[in-house]
Design a protein around this motif. Structure first.
Motif, short mmCIF file in Angstrom:
data_model
loop_
_atom_site.label_atom_id
_atom_site.label_comp_id
_atom_site.label_asym_id
_atom_site.label_seq_id
_atom_site.Cartn_x
_atom_site.Cartn_y
_atom_site.Cartn_z
N ILE A 163 -1.81 -0.55 14.18
CA ILE A 163 -1.70 -0.91 12.77
C ILE A 163 -1.86 -2.42 12.64
N LYS A 205 0.83 -1.20 0.00
CA LYS A 205 0.00 0.00 0.00
C LYS A 205 0.87 1.26 0.00
N TYR A 207 2.45 10.06 11.32
CA TYR A 207 1.69 10.15 12.57
C TYR A 207 2.59 9.61 13.68
N ASP A 244 1.12 -5.41 8.15
CA ASP A 244 1.70 -4.24 7.48
C ASP A 244 3.10 -3.90 7.98
N PHE A 287 0.29 3.82 1.82
CA PHE A 287 0.35 4.25 3.22
C PHE A 287 -0.35 3.22 4.09
N ILE A 288 -0.04 3.27 5.37
CA ILE A 288 -0.64 2.38 6.36
C ILE A 288 -1.52 3.22 7.28
N GLN A 289 -2.74 2.78 7.47
CA GLN A 289 -3.66 3.46 8.38
C GLN A 289 -3.29 3.16 9.83
N VAL A 290 -3.25 4.19 10.65
CA VAL A 290 -3.08 4.03 12.10
C VAL A 290 -4.47 4.24 12.69
N ARG A 291 -4.92 3.31 13.49
CA ARG A 291 -6.30 3.34 14.02
C ARG A 291 -6.29 3.55 15.54
N LYS A 296 -11.68 4.21 14.28
CA LYS A 296 -11.39 5.51 13.67
C LYS A 296 -9.92 5.59 13.26
N ALA A 297 -9.66 6.08 12.05
CA ALA A 297 -8.30 6.32 11.59
C ALA A 297 -7.80 7.60 12.24
N THR A 350 -1.70 8.31 9.40
CA THR A 350 -1.13 7.38 8.43
C THR A 350 0.38 7.35 8.54
#
Length: 172
Positions: A77, A2, A71, A81, A4-8, A16-17, A20
């Motif tokens: 994460i 990807k 972030y 990933d 970018f990687i989403q940080v939740r 909720k994100a 990134t």
């Protein structure tokens, strides 16, 4: 991979994100720039998720490029990933060098001979990893029937999958 990687906010794909992390995949438009993976501290592993903090892109900074925005707060994460370098040849049944040795690659490090399939858990300086071995002679993927998959605890974790950390060996 990807871009970018989403940080939740929680260990769930529905959480909720909160930010990134850039990956090396999204940087192909700048061929003269060396981008490295973002580094971060892992504080917890749970159900296929890693709790992280202190993300940094400082390794990518140089004369021709600046670190990318990341972030830096705390968040989760997907463990799949994350990639690390393992500067150890030995995998154990438990996070203890006195426990049963499940894998010994001699002088080769795990990430020289295997692809990491995921980080399962962490305990201090140890990571429980799923891995798939490469051919020892060519370092290429083996035919599906010949692939060896395993799970073991490793130490000698280097936060950069692209370089070595030049640490003393944990295998002695």
């Amino acid at each position: 991979m990807k871009p970018f990687i989403q940080v939740r906010a929680a260990a769930s794909p529905d959480a909720k994100a909160v930010g990134t992390l850039p990956t090396t995949r999204g940087e192909s438009q700048a061929p003269n720039v060396d981008y490295y993976s973002v580094t971060f501290d892992v504080t917890e592993a749970r159900d296929g998720w890693l709790k992280i903090r202190n993300a940094s892109d400082d390794m990518s900074g140089g004369d021709h490029n600046k670190p990318r925005p990341v972030y830096q707060g705390e968040g989760w994460i997907a463990a799949a990933d994350a990639q690390v370098g393992i500067q150890s040849a030995r995998g154990y049944a438990r996070p203890d060098a006195g426990s049963e040795r499940l894998l010994d690659l001699g002088h080769d490090w795990l990430t020289e001979r295997a692809t990491l399939q995921g980080i399962v858990a962490c305990d201090g300086e140890w990571l429980l990893l799923d891995y798939e071995m490469h051919s020892s002679a060519t370092f290429e993927r083996l035919e599906p029937k010949d692939r060896t998959r395993g799970r073991a605890w490793f130490r000698g974790v280097c936060s950069s999958a692209e370089t070595t950390c030049d640490m003393r060996s944990v295998d002695k």
